[in-house]
Structures are given as C-alpha cells and as structure tokens.
Write a protein that holds these residues in place. Structure first.
Motif, short mmCIF file in Angstrom:
data_model
loop_
_atom_site.label_atom_id
_atom_site.label_comp_id
_atom_site.label_asym_id
_atom_site.label_seq_id
_atom_site.Cartn_x
_atom_site.Cartn_y
_atom_site.Cartn_z
N ARG A 176 -4.07 -39.57 -1.48
CA ARG A 176 -3.73 -39.41 -0.06
C ARG A 176 -2.33 -38.84 0.13
NH1 ARG A 176 -7.02 -44.41 2.62
NH2 ARG A 176 -9.04 -43.46 2.19
N THR A 177 -1.41 -39.16 -0.77
CA THR A 177 -0.08 -38.56 -0.71
C THR A 177 -0.16 -37.06 -0.95
OG1 THR A 177 0.90 -40.63 -1.51
CG2 THR A 177 2.25 -38.65 -1.67
N LEU A 178 -0.93 -36.65 -1.94
CA LEU A 178 -1.13 -35.23 -2.19
C LEU A 178 -1.82 -34.55 -1.01
CD1 LEU A 178 -2.24 -35.19 -5.94
CD2 LEU A 178 -0.11 -34.32 -4.97
N ALA A 179 -2.74 -35.23 -0.37
CA ALA A 179 -3.43 -34.67 0.79
C ALA A 179 -2.45 -34.39 1.92
CB ALA A 179 -4.53 -35.61 1.26
N VAL A 180 -1.52 -35.30 2.16
CA VAL A 180 -0.54 -35.10 3.23
C VAL A 180 0.41 -33.95 2.87
CG1 VAL A 180 1.41 -36.18 4.42
CG2 VAL A 180 -0.71 -37.45 4.09
N ILE A 181 0.83 -33.87 1.60
CA ILE A 181 1.72 -32.79 1.17
C ILE A 181 1.03 -31.43 1.32
CG2 ILE A 181 2.86 -31.79 -0.85
CD1 ILE A 181 3.44 -34.71 -1.73
N VAL A 182 -0.22 -31.34 0.90
CA VAL A 182 -0.97 -30.08 1.02
C VAL A 182 -1.18 -29.73 2.49
CG1 VAL A 182 -3.22 -29.01 0.58
CG2 VAL A 182 -2.07 -30.26 -1.24
N LEU A 183 -1.45 -30.72 3.33
CA LEU A 183 -1.65 -30.46 4.75
C LEU A 183 -0.37 -29.94 5.41
CD1 LEU A 183 -3.53 -30.62 7.21
CD2 LEU A 183 -2.70 -32.95 7.55
N LEU A 193 -3.40 -14.65 3.75
CA LEU A 193 -2.56 -15.83 3.92
C LEU A 193 -3.13 -16.79 4.96
CD1 LEU A 193 1.03 -14.29 3.77
CD2 LEU A 193 -0.03 -15.81 2.09
N GLY A 194 -3.71 -16.25 6.02
CA GLY A 194 -4.36 -17.09 7.03
C GLY A 194 -5.56 -17.84 6.45
N LEU A 195 -6.36 -17.13 5.65
CA LEU A 195 -7.50 -17.79 5.01
C LEU A 195 -7.05 -18.84 3.99
CD1 LEU A 195 -10.05 -14.89 4.46
CD2 LEU A 195 -10.14 -16.73 6.14
N THR A 196 -5.96 -18.55 3.29
CA THR A 196 -5.41 -19.51 2.34
C THR A 196 -4.97 -20.78 3.06
OG1 THR A 196 -4.68 -17.74 0.89
CG2 THR A 196 -3.63 -19.87 0.59
N SER A 197 -4.36 -20.61 4.22
CA SER A 197 -3.94 -21.77 5.01
C SER A 197 -5.15 -22.62 5.41
CB SER A 197 -3.20 -21.29 6.25
OG SER A 197 -2.89 -22.37 7.09
N LEU A 198 -6.22 -21.97 5.84
CA LEU A 198 -7.43 -22.72 6.19
C LEU A 198 -8.05 -23.41 4.98
CD1 LEU A 198 -9.15 -20.29 8.71
CD2 LEU A 198 -7.96 -22.43 9.20
N GLY A 199 -8.02 -22.74 3.83
CA GLY A 199 -8.53 -23.34 2.60
C GLY A 199 -7.71 -24.55 2.17
N ILE A 220 -6.09 -26.52 4.21
CA ILE A 220 -6.41 -27.61 5.13
C ILE A 220 -7.73 -28.27 4.72
CG2 ILE A 220 -7.06 -28.11 7.53
CD1 ILE A 220 -4.97 -25.98 8.33
N SER A 221 -8.70 -27.47 4.30
CA SER A 221 -9.97 -28.02 3.82
C SER A 221 -9.78 -28.83 2.55
CB SER A 221 -10.97 -26.90 3.56
OG SER A 221 -11.26 -26.22 4.75
N ALA A 222 -8.94 -28.34 1.65
CA ALA A 222 -8.65 -29.08 0.41
C ALA A 222 -7.95 -30.40 0.72
CB ALA A 222 -7.80 -28.23 -0.52
N SER A 223 -7.10 -30.39 1.72
CA SER A 223 -6.42 -31.62 2.11
C SER A 223 -7.43 -32.65 2.64
CB SER A 223 -5.38 -31.32 3.18
OG SER A 223 -4.82 -32.50 3.69
N LEU A 266 -9.24 -34.07 -0.29
CA LEU A 266 -8.42 -35.05 -1.02
C LEU A 266 -8.33 -36.37 -0.26
CD1 LEU A 266 -5.46 -32.87 -2.30
CD2 LEU A 266 -7.06 -34.14 -3.71
N MET A 267 -8.22 -36.28 1.05
CA MET A 267 -8.07 -37.50 1.86
C MET A 267 -9.35 -38.32 1.89
SD MET A 267 -5.97 -39.32 3.72
CE MET A 267 -4.63 -38.29 4.28
N PHE A 268 -10.48 -37.64 2.05
CA PHE A 268 -11.78 -38.31 2.16
C PHE A 268 -12.73 -37.72 1.12
CE2 PHE A 268 -9.95 -37.88 6.45
CZ PHE A 268 -9.67 -39.21 6.68
N PRO A 269 -12.78 -38.29 -0.09
CA PRO A 269 -13.65 -37.73 -1.12
C PRO A 269 -15.12 -37.84 -0.70
CG PRO A 269 -12.72 -39.81 -1.84
CD PRO A 269 -12.05 -39.46 -0.55
#
Length: 82
Positions: free
Chosen positions: A7-14, A43-49, A51-54, A57-60
C-alpha cells in the motif's frame, strides 16, 4: 509482499502518476509539435497506466497476489473434525 509495503508503494506510484498527469495537462508540453506530440500522448497514457498499477497494488485481484504472512488462522468450530 506485505500489505503495508504494497500500500505504501501504491501511494507513491499514485502520487508520481498524478504529478506526471498534471505536468502533461498543465505544463511544458503545450508547445510540443510534430513527433513530440506523440511523446506527449505516450506520457499521458503512461500516467493512466501508473494509476491503474497503483489501484492493482492497493487492492490485489486475488488472495494469491497478496502474500501477507499475518493472515489469521482458519476458524475451527466445535463441529470441525480433528
């Protein structure tokens, strides 16, 4: 991976994804033309990706994704066979 670390990694990625997204929307890329517009789009698509990865990570998605060793033992009642 322990839940706290995940969850810490999820917040950092977000936070990083939001910073990148805000920079793409409000920052320097407005002057980019030609092939650099494709980079702005990427870069916009990377940002959306990110957010999805976050969110992943937060909710497996399954219990197999969450390898937390502090899971409570299964319930054993008076009718369970020994």
């Amino acid at each position: 991976m322990p839940v706290v670390l995940r969850r810490t990694l999820a917040v950092i990625v977000l936070i990083a994804a939001l910073a990148l997204g805000f920079w793409v929307v409000f920052g320097s890329p407005h002057e980019w033309t030609g092939g650099m517009r494709l980079l702005k789009f990427a870069l916009g698509l990377t940002s959306l990706g990110m957010i999805s990865a976050s969110a992943w990570l937060m909710f497996p998605g399954s219990p197999d994704d969450d390898d937390d060793d502090t899971a409570p033992p299964p319930f054993t009642g008076p009718l369970d066979a020994l």
